[in-house]
Scaffold this motif. Structure first.
Motif, short mmCIF file in Angstrom:
data_model
loop_
_atom_site.label_atom_id
_atom_site.label_comp_id
_atom_site.label_asym_id
_atom_site.label_seq_id
_atom_site.Cartn_x
_atom_site.Cartn_y
_atom_site.Cartn_z
N GLN A 22 0.83 -1.21 0.00
CA GLN A 22 0.00 0.00 0.00
C GLN A 22 0.86 1.25 0.00
O GLN A 22 0.56 2.22 -0.71
N THR A 113 -3.21 5.95 8.10
CA THR A 113 -3.95 4.96 7.33
C THR A 113 -5.42 5.25 7.50
O THR A 113 -5.83 5.73 8.56
N PRO A 114 -6.23 5.02 6.47
CA PRO A 114 -5.81 4.56 5.15
C PRO A 114 -4.94 5.61 4.46
O PRO A 114 -5.11 6.81 4.67
#
Length: 139
Positions: A22, A113-114
């Motif tokens: 990510q 996060t996200p």
């Protein structure tokens, strides 16, 4: 530190492969036109990150504050206290309330996060620029 036409090395530490992916995806290979192309170094364990940071050559490190068993917040504090020419450190935190812990750790910045790709690329580009313009440490 390389210019825009050269490469930079960014380390991402997390015991979770999805978190590392990510971060890489959000930041991309070149976070800004004036920053070098990124060569990613991934670390999944405490031993991996200690080895990579001790070897040097890291322009920026992104540390997962939620990593297990050794979190990025504690590692940031350790690196800032132990490394002579510590690269900029960005701590990835899940809870905004943990920003004070990141500040305590002496991290240069946080990502939440996200992960927001625009914010992540901006944070990485900023710290690579700052490192590029700083005075080198002479040993």
């Amino acid at each position: 530190m390389p210019g825009a036409s050269e490469r930079v090395t960014v380390l991402v530490y997390s015991n979770d492969a999805q978190v590392r992916a990510q971060v890489r995806t959000a930041v991309g290979r070149r976070p800004a036109p004036d920053v070098g192309r990124i060569d990613w170094v991934e670390c999944a364990t405490h031993a991996d990150i200690l080895r990579e940071m001790d070897q040097g050559g890291i322009d920026l490190a992104i540390l997962d504050g939620e990593a297990q068993p050794t979190g990025g917040i504690g590692l940031a504090r350790q690196f800032k206290n132990e490394l002579i020419d510590c690269p900029p450190l960005v701590v990835l935190i899940a809870r905004r309330q943990d920003a004070w812990l990141a500040k305590w750790s002496l991290a240069d910045d946080v990502m939440h996060t996200p992960i927001d790709p625009v914010a992540a690329a901006a944070v990485v580009a900023h710290h690579l620029r700052v490192r590029d313009n700083s005075i080198p440490v002479v040993r």
